[in-house]
Design an enzyme around this catalytic site. Structure first.
Site, PDB file in Angstrom:
ATOM      1  N   THR A 101       2.523 -42.274  25.249  1.00 16.36           N
ATOM      2  CA  THR A 101       3.911 -41.758  24.820  1.00 16.36           C
ATOM      3  C   THR A 101       4.863 -42.720  24.924  1.00 16.36           C
ATOM      4  O   THR A 101       5.223 -43.219  25.808  1.00 16.36           O
ATOM      5  CB  THR A 101       4.396 -40.642  25.938  1.00 16.36           C
ATOM      6  OG1 THR A 101       3.177 -39.803  26.122  1.00 16.36           O
ATOM      7  CG2 THR A 101       5.448 -39.795  25.637  1.00 16.36           C
ATOM      8  N   LYS A 176       6.284 -34.834  21.068  1.00 15.41           N
ATOM      9  CA  LYS A 176       5.643 -35.086  22.504  1.00 15.41           C
ATOM     10  C   LYS A 176       6.867 -35.041  23.536  1.00 15.41           C
ATOM     11  O   LYS A 176       6.676 -34.766  24.694  1.00 15.41           O
ATOM     12  CB  LYS A 176       4.795 -36.394  22.724  1.00 15.41           C
ATOM     13  CG  LYS A 176       4.416 -36.871  23.898  1.00 15.41           C
ATOM     14  CD  LYS A 176       3.623 -36.104  24.723  1.00 15.41           C
ATOM     15  CE  LYS A 176       3.205 -36.489  26.026  1.00 15.41           C
ATOM     16  NZ  LYS A 176       2.526 -35.374  26.821  1.00 15.41           N
ATOM     17  N   LYS A 244       9.716 -41.920  32.435  1.00 18.74           N
ATOM     18  CA  LYS A 244       9.785 -42.932  31.681  1.00 18.74           C
ATOM     19  C   LYS A 244      10.133 -41.994  30.397  1.00 18.74           C
ATOM     20  O   LYS A 244      10.789 -42.026  29.256  1.00 18.74           O
ATOM     21  CB  LYS A 244       8.477 -43.766  31.425  1.00 18.74           C
ATOM     22  CG  LYS A 244       8.387 -44.584  29.945  1.00 18.74           C
ATOM     23  CD  LYS A 244       7.449 -43.854  28.965  1.00 18.74           C
ATOM     24  CE  LYS A 244       6.064 -43.639  29.455  1.00 18.74           C
ATOM     25  NZ  LYS A 244       5.205 -42.812  28.538  1.00 18.74           N
TER      26      LYS A 244
END
Ligand code: NAP
Length: 290
Positions: A101, A176, A244
């Site tokens: 990701t 995502k 993150k």
């Protein structure tokens, strides 16, 4: 597609490890690299993989090179580092497939670097954690050149229950990040419900089965029930990785009210030292901070 295809795999963390096992089980010839060589050596004790000492060393002999790494910095290190993939690019025309990701900007930058060598590059991040990775039940979201996706599709079918081609480079990353925004909001919502019930004398053991049986129950609430009830936050998806992702979503324009609140929670939890625990440790953090 022949099972003799040569696959290079970089990143044997919580996700990469079971994904490689599935590729080997399906008969692919897999060469692995992990920054910490112990993880490669341990994997080799259980399955038949070749190990190389640098990303560059796998370029010569790979039809596809997959990356499954923590974040943008790790991915850049693997492509641009002194013994990274770009340092050996002229050697072979592989297709690069990143399943981490990361930000769409990093994807587009690396895709454009690959293009200069005539190499296709796909962003193919996944939805689903360690168990779906073990069971080949991941949902894979793909951006990049469609022709490369078609070539990769049979390999992706070994790793997940579905893959979807979404469009140009970075499209997979955006999908995502949207999913993980929802995931994080759900996790914080669940944490708040458990904390509220606890404040009023109701244990998580009592509340969680009720949540799971009703309309608000989900695969996520079921998956995290044991962690919450046993107060065990061994990471399947580390909280720092979710933080993150929400940072990346923010950089890409996420400015909605609950999303902003989630961002504050996760940054606080990382600062307070919960980053290496599972993402559902937001409960622990909120309990101590409110
Ligand atoms: P992880 O267990 O923390 O593994 C991270 C991997 O990245 C390790 O192989 C690590 O190598 C490598 N790495 C980190 N920095 C590096 C660098 N500078 N150079 C080379 N290698 C580096 O993470 P994970 O849970 O497998 O997640 C991998 C990716 O999938 C992340 O982007 C995450 O957001 C995403 N994801 C995770 C889940 C989940 O449930 N875990 C679900 C969906 C998506 P070392 O072993 O040497 O540290």
């Amino acid at each position: 597609m022949s099972a003799k295809l040569k696959i290079g795999w970089i990143g044997l963390g919580n996700m990469g490890n079971p994904m490689v096992k599935n590729l080997v089980k399906a008969g692919f010839d897999v060469t692995v690299y992990n920054r910490n060589p112990e993880k490669s050596n341990t994997l080799k004790e259980s399955i038949d993989v070749k190990i190389v000492g640098s990303p560059a060393a796998m370029v010569q002999d790979a039809d596809f090179i997959f990356t499954m790494l923590s974040d943008d910095a790790a991915l850049k290190e693997v492509y641009y580092g002194p013994s990274g993939l770009f340092s050996a690019m002229a050697a072979q025309k592989f297709i690069g497939i990143d399943m981490s990701t990361v930000s769409p900007d990093t994807t587009r930058e690396i895709a454009s670097g690959c293009k200069e060598y005539g190499i296709a590059y796909l962003d193919a991040p996944v939805s689903g954690s360690v168990k779906p990775a073990e069971d080949a039940q991941l949902i894979i979201m793909v951006g990049g050149e469609e022709e490369a996706y078609k070539k990769a599709e049979p390999i992706l079918a070994v790793l997940g229950k579905s893959s979807a081609y979404l469009g140009s480079s970075g499209s997979g990353n955006i999908a995502k990040l949207a999913i993980n925004l929802f995931l994080g909001i759900t996790a914080q919502g669940l944490a708040e419900a458990v904390i509220f019930a606890g404040k009023n004398g109701m244990a998580a053991e009592q509340l969680m089965p009720l949540i799971n049986a009703g309309a608000v129950g989900s695969a996520l609430t079921k998956l995290k029930t044991d962690n919450i009830v046993s107060d065990n936050y061994k990471p399947a998806f580390a909280l720092k990785l979710l933080a993150k992702d929400i940072r990346l979503a923010t950089t890409n324009g996420m400015d909605t009210p609950v999303g902003k609140c989630l961002s504050t929670t996760l940054e606080g939890a990382v600062k307070a030292g919960f980053g290496d625990e599972d993402m559902i440790a937001v409960i622990k953090y909120l309990k101590q901070s409110i």
